[in-house]
Scaffold this motif. Sequence first.
Motif, PDB file in Angstrom:
ATOM      1  N   TRP A 273      83.640  -4.064  74.520  1.00 12.35           N
ATOM      2  CA  TRP A 273      84.312  -5.116  74.995  1.00 12.35           C
ATOM      3  C   TRP A 273      84.913  -5.912  74.027  1.00 12.35           C
ATOM      4  O   TRP A 273      86.099  -6.423  74.265  1.00 12.35           O
ATOM      5  CB  TRP A 273      83.499  -5.819  76.093  1.00 12.35           C
ATOM      6  CG  TRP A 273      84.095  -7.090  76.659  1.00 12.35           C
ATOM      7  CD1 TRP A 273      84.962  -7.286  77.638  1.00 12.35           C
ATOM      8  CD2 TRP A 273      84.051  -8.525  76.194  1.00 12.35           C
ATOM      9  NE1 TRP A 273      85.570  -8.254  77.766  1.00 12.35           N
ATOM     10  CE2 TRP A 273      84.731  -9.160  77.023  1.00 12.35           C
ATOM     11  CE3 TRP A 273      83.215  -8.928  75.312  1.00 12.35           C
ATOM     12  CZ2 TRP A 273      84.837 -10.518  76.936  1.00 12.35           C
ATOM     13  CZ3 TRP A 273      83.270 -10.419  75.213  1.00 12.35           C
ATOM     14  CH2 TRP A 273      84.159 -11.429  76.044  1.00 12.35           C
ATOM     15  N   GLU A 274      84.283  -6.071  73.070  1.00 14.35           N
ATOM     16  CA  GLU A 274      84.609  -7.311  72.025  1.00 14.35           C
ATOM     17  C   GLU A 274      85.889  -6.759  71.414  1.00 14.35           C
ATOM     18  O   GLU A 274      86.590  -7.577  70.628  1.00 14.35           O
ATOM     19  CB  GLU A 274      83.629  -7.522  71.035  1.00 14.35           C
ATOM     20  CG  GLU A 274      82.574  -8.681  71.852  1.00 14.35           C
ATOM     21  CD  GLU A 274      81.481  -9.112  70.727  1.00 14.35           C
ATOM     22  OE1 GLU A 274      81.898  -9.756  69.672  1.00 14.35           O
ATOM     23  OE2 GLU A 274      80.164  -8.356  70.659  1.00 14.35           O
TER      24      GLU A 274
ATOM     25  N   ILE B 253      76.903  -5.933  77.995  1.00 15.50           N
ATOM     26  CA  ILE B 253      76.978  -7.139  78.194  1.00 15.50           C
ATOM     27  C   ILE B 253      76.017  -8.049  78.684  1.00 15.50           C
ATOM     28  O   ILE B 253      75.641  -9.339  78.144  1.00 15.50           O
ATOM     29  CB  ILE B 253      78.462  -7.494  78.829  1.00 15.50           C
ATOM     30  CG1 ILE B 253      78.691  -6.579  79.952  1.00 15.50           C
ATOM     31  CG2 ILE B 253      79.630  -7.094  77.680  1.00 15.50           C
ATOM     32  CD1 ILE B 253      79.966  -7.090  80.731  1.00 15.50           C
TER      33      ILE B 253
ATOM     34  N   PRO C 149      83.971  -5.271  82.912  1.00 12.97           N
ATOM     35  CA  PRO C 149      85.252  -5.880  82.757  1.00 12.97           C
ATOM     36  C   PRO C 149      86.282  -4.715  82.922  1.00 12.97           C
ATOM     37  O   PRO C 149      86.118  -3.666  82.318  1.00 12.97           O
ATOM     38  CB  PRO C 149      85.107  -6.646  81.418  1.00 12.97           C
ATOM     39  CG  PRO C 149      83.681  -6.710  81.368  1.00 12.97           C
ATOM     40  CD  PRO C 149      83.048  -5.425  81.533  1.00 12.97           C
ATOM     41  N   GLU C 150      87.235  -5.259  83.409  1.00 15.01           N
ATOM     42  CA  GLU C 150      88.539  -4.511  83.453  1.00 15.01           C
ATOM     43  C   GLU C 150      89.095  -4.123  82.112  1.00 15.01           C
ATOM     44  O   GLU C 150      89.696  -3.059  81.991  1.00 15.01           O
ATOM     45  CB  GLU C 150      89.451  -4.717  84.709  1.00 15.01           C
ATOM     46  CG  GLU C 150      89.202  -4.404  85.964  1.00 15.01           C
ATOM     47  CD  GLU C 150      90.267  -5.464  86.716  1.00 15.01           C
ATOM     48  OE1 GLU C 150      91.437  -5.404  86.500  1.00 15.01           O
ATOM     49  OE2 GLU C 150      89.763  -5.724  87.921  1.00 15.01           O
ATOM     50  N   GLN C 151      89.152  -5.231  81.309  1.00 15.18           N
ATOM     51  CA  GLN C 151      89.873  -4.896  80.022  1.00 15.18           C
ATOM     52  C   GLN C 151      88.985  -5.502  78.974  1.00 15.18           C
ATOM     53  O   GLN C 151      88.207  -6.483  79.338  1.00 15.18           O
ATOM     54  CB  GLN C 151      91.041  -5.761  80.108  1.00 15.18           C
ATOM     55  CG  GLN C 151      92.233  -5.496  79.122  1.00 15.18           C
ATOM     56  CD  GLN C 151      92.364  -4.101  79.007  1.00 15.18           C
ATOM     57  OE1 GLN C 151      91.678  -3.354  78.160  1.00 15.18           O
ATOM     58  NE2 GLN C 151      93.622  -3.665  79.387  1.00 15.18           N
ATOM     59  N   GLY C 152      89.301  -5.215  77.795  1.00 15.57           N
ATOM     60  CA  GLY C 152      88.478  -5.532  76.751  1.00 15.57           C
ATOM     61  C   GLY C 152      89.117  -6.811  76.032  1.00 15.57           C
ATOM     62  O   GLY C 152      90.454  -6.904  76.301  1.00 15.57           O
ATOM     63  N   LYS C 153      88.757  -7.273  75.052  1.00 17.72           N
ATOM     64  CA  LYS C 153      88.979  -8.368  74.300  1.00 17.72           C
ATOM     65  C   LYS C 153      90.339  -7.869  73.295  1.00 17.72           C
ATOM     66  O   LYS C 153      91.310  -8.731  72.989  1.00 17.72           O
ATOM     67  CB  LYS C 153      88.204  -9.311  73.491  1.00 17.72           C
ATOM     68  CG  LYS C 153      87.577 -10.174  74.113  1.00 17.72           C
ATOM     69  CD  LYS C 153      86.493 -10.900  73.432  1.00 17.72           C
ATOM     70  CE  LYS C 153      87.045 -11.414  72.488  1.00 17.72           C
ATOM     71  NZ  LYS C 153      86.069 -12.347  71.446  1.00 17.72           N
TER      72      LYS C 153
ATOM     73  N   ASN D 215      91.929  -7.410  66.635  1.00 17.17           N
ATOM     74  CA  ASN D 215      92.615  -8.364  65.977  1.00 17.17           C
ATOM     75  C   ASN D 215      94.011  -7.835  65.324  1.00 17.17           C
ATOM     76  O   ASN D 215      93.693  -6.881  64.678  1.00 17.17           O
ATOM     77  CB  ASN D 215      91.666  -8.973  64.645  1.00 17.17           C
ATOM     78  CG  ASN D 215      91.986  -9.825  63.864  1.00 17.17           C
ATOM     79  OD1 ASN D 215      93.226 -10.315  63.705  1.00 17.17           O
ATOM     80  ND2 ASN D 215      91.358 -10.556  63.119  1.00 17.17           N
TER      81      ASN D 215
ATOM     82  N   PHE E  12      96.111 -13.028  71.379  1.00 18.78           N
ATOM     83  CA  PHE E  12      94.580 -12.763  70.635  1.00 18.78           C
ATOM     84  C   PHE E  12      94.043 -13.894  69.648  1.00 18.78           C
ATOM     85  O   PHE E  12      93.167 -14.271  69.536  1.00 18.78           O
ATOM     86  CB  PHE E  12      94.527 -11.531  70.142  1.00 18.78           C
ATOM     87  CG  PHE E  12      93.196 -11.038  69.371  1.00 18.78           C
ATOM     88  CD1 PHE E  12      92.278 -10.214  70.299  1.00 18.78           C
ATOM     89  CD2 PHE E  12      92.751 -11.454  68.151  1.00 18.78           C
ATOM     90  CE1 PHE E  12      90.895  -9.955  69.690  1.00 18.78           C
ATOM     91  CE2 PHE E  12      91.539 -10.930  67.885  1.00 18.78           C
ATOM     92  CZ  PHE E  12      90.584 -10.301  68.544  1.00 18.78           C
ATOM     93  N   SER E  13      95.284 -14.148  68.769  1.00 15.62           N
ATOM     94  CA  SER E  13      95.047 -14.846  67.604  1.00 15.62           C
ATOM     95  C   SER E  13      95.394 -16.332  68.357  1.00 15.62           C
ATOM     96  O   SER E  13      95.121 -17.343  67.436  1.00 15.62           O
ATOM     97  CB  SER E  13      95.478 -14.649  66.450  1.00 15.62           C
ATOM     98  OG  SER E  13      95.448 -13.346  66.158  1.00 15.62           O
ATOM     99  N   ASP E  14      96.033 -16.508  69.364  1.00 15.30           N
ATOM    100  CA  ASP E  14      96.897 -17.827  69.707  1.00 15.30           C
ATOM    101  C   ASP E  14      97.295 -18.479  68.716  1.00 15.30           C
ATOM    102  O   ASP E  14      97.283 -19.744  68.556  1.00 15.30           O
ATOM    103  CB  ASP E  14      95.504 -18.491  70.289  1.00 15.30           C
ATOM    104  CG  ASP E  14      96.003 -19.927  71.061  1.00 15.30           C
ATOM    105  OD1 ASP E  14      97.330 -19.772  71.182  1.00 15.30           O
ATOM    106  OD2 ASP E  14      95.168 -20.885  71.282  1.00 15.30           O
TER     107      ASP E  14
END
Lengths: 758, 134
Positions: free
Chosen positions: A68-69, A144, A158-162, A165, A566-568
């Motif tokens: 997930w991460e 998790i 979760p439906e989606q992972g993070k 990078n 992702f990194s904003d």
Amino acid sequence: MIGKILIYSAFIASIISIFSFFKVHFGYNKYLRAGRTFFLITVTCIIFASALLMYLILTHQYQYAYIWEHSNGELQLPLLISTFYAGQEGSFMLWTFMTAVIGIILLNYVSKGNRLEPQVMFMYGLVLAFLAFILILKSPFLYIWDKWPGEVDIGFMPEQGKGLNPLLQNFWMSIHPPTLFLGFASLAVPFSFAIATLMKNKYNEWINYSMPWLLFSGGILGLGIMMGGYWAYGVLGWGGYWAWDPVENSSFIPWLITVAAVHTMVAQKRTGGFKKTNLILCILAFLLVLYSTFLTRSGILGDSSVHSFVDPGFEVYITLLVFIGLFLIISVVAIIYRLKELKSLSLNQNKLLTRESALFVGAITLCAAATVIFAGTSWPIFSKGSVDGAFYNKMNLPLAIMIALINGISLLLKWKTSDDKNFFKGLIFPLSLSVVITVVLVFIGVQDFLIALFACSALFAFFINAQIIARIFKKNWSLAGAYIAHIGIALVFLGIIASARYSEEENISLELNKPKEAFGYTLTYIGASPFEDPDNKTDVKYHFNVLVEKDGKEMVLKPIMYFSQFSDGVMKNPDIANFYTKDLYLSPMGLEVPEQFSQEELHDIKKGGELKMGDLTINFIDFDFGNTQKGGKEMQEGNFTVGAMMKVSDSKYTENLSPKIVYKEGNPEYEPAIITGNDNYIFYFTKMNVPQGEEEASATIAVVDKRNVNNENQTADETLVVTASIKPFINVLWIGTVVLVLGFMVSIIRRRKELYSK
Amino acid sequence: MNKQSRIIIGLIIIVAFLIVGFISFIDSKIEYVNFTEAQNRTRTVEVKGSWIKDKESKFDAATNQFTFFMKDDYNTEMKVVFDGAKPNNFEVAEAVVVKGKVKDGYFHAKDILTKCPSKYEADGSEIKTYNHSK
């Protein structure tokens, strides 16, 4: 669950295997079968665990914290695979996997012809046991809900992972870490051979067995390091390939020691000397791998390295320390225990002008370079602070000159006997040629004495090696490995001198469609174009196209900038035009978009408030949300229209106006309004200020007076700011690195042939 | 050359190398300090802190300098002028390390390191939002 069982089983089996091989060492041969079997069980469990992790990644099982991460469904296959080692747990898994795979080959290798099997497998098994233990502490198979108890329901997926990078979202991420870890893992082999030979108390045979492995480590680790350099150069966009970053250094130090060991091993093979040196260097190379892992994984360099991982937790920290400590103690104790025998091995002093002396001086120089880098890299552990990159450059320059000189000189020398006359005769041609070229270089602009000396010694090494290769290549190409590697190093040195020392850099603001000159090229920013990245559908990426022209030829460079969710933040990638003699390197810095309205045109009016402007009176009554619900779904998605209800009067008329902001995916477009009969003014609604609490809501209105329009201001176009640089002869560096690695590979073939011809 | 003289020559080389190394090491050592201390230093130092997001930050294309305000771990604020554009990941960096010198009342940075949460492990609250929003 299965993953955990596999790792625990691997650990337990490895312990049994270690004990069995240990027994065999003391003559209980009946345990040999058990040792082998349990080693194979260990290896099988690790391979299955890795395959399982890969399967879970490929099938997007986000109930696992690690997956997930680091992963998500947008990534295409190569990058999805690479999320396997994007984080701490997975990269330990990769290291263990590589060690396991090498272990199978090693077991097969040592079980043939009595090559110190029980001792080697005992040591190698211990390495594997430690790695498996780290995986128990730092498992990639944690759910998790186990990792964050109470935060999510058990069984939640979760439906989606993070996701990954964005800095890692490129081709090099797919091949660089596995290469590096293969190099790291393989260094356990010469280490195991060194300890094994101390256990066995025999000091000649082992180098024949471990040499192909050592060469393999040197070649692979070298390749990995160079790929890292190319990654930095081609993707990160700061314009260089080596920054003396602690993480870069920490794989470079063991590599230098490995290369030193290769040289003293060759000397031992020919002369029988350097037995202690070889043992120590092989041990040191592996201990330094562990040390580097500790440095980069423990969080200890967190403040001084950009790539460094964060604190992995107390247990892993301690385990890594025990890992290094135990192996260090085993090595030191083994050496002290055998000190008497080792001392008696010392040979009579040989003459100075012999090849083995030169190799030894070369190895010392390599170790000195390693020591310098080690000291600088370890500094943050002892003190609050870091060491400037200039330190490494300053200290390594004289060492590099030495290395280049010895590289050349050693090849003119003969083993054991010293033939001064022939040596000096052989020196004349390559040395005079390099001096002549260096003089030319000095006239062209190489003014720094040390750099000129460096160039001269690198050229010298190049010519000597070229001469020898030309001579022997036709006869027996497999003997050319060393010379190929040496010519590679000479090229690397020349490439570094040219591309790093003589690179030019300039910051350039490129206005849209307005050509600018830089370094003899005409650069024109011709606009940005969005493109789709199959690995990242969340962000819209843009190519900032720059037309590069010279002598009637043209090409378009496409550096990238985009906003990464992702990194904003804004991510940037350079683009490079590769010519034979140089690179033109364009790194995007920023984009200046002119404001649509000038400050004088913008007015903030409170709800119910009034603004007087010449003969105009403007009242802002309220926002008009139309059918949109405030804070509702449309607003969150960023697709909605808001109007500003205004009453505008001039000297003749009073009229209700409603200029609008139309949001499309969060980006505003302004829909203007004008008063009937007076087209001098255009009204825009540019901003909705809805504060929380006591403050009143207000609208920012732009009133553009067409008569005042400052044409210059309005036509100012967007401007791309880039850092452009010229990297002369950087191809020489890349070619050198490839040649260097090729040299290692040819040498492996030769040493394997030797081993089997006996 | 006999063994003894060889050892002596070797030692001289090693000692000379160590001395040169030591001097150049002291020379290129960069200390971690806070902004208050940094003002009294003439050498390059490093300061760790965080970006003050609500104060003005801008990139000047003409000088190629990025200006922002930063506060160190002791909450001392200072304006930082960096020779270059805003680094990748700057917005989310949970800490920034600037390397440079104090000059005319602001910190002139030659280098910025950003410590990004992406390198940090996710925390429980984050998975919670995933749990509830999706």
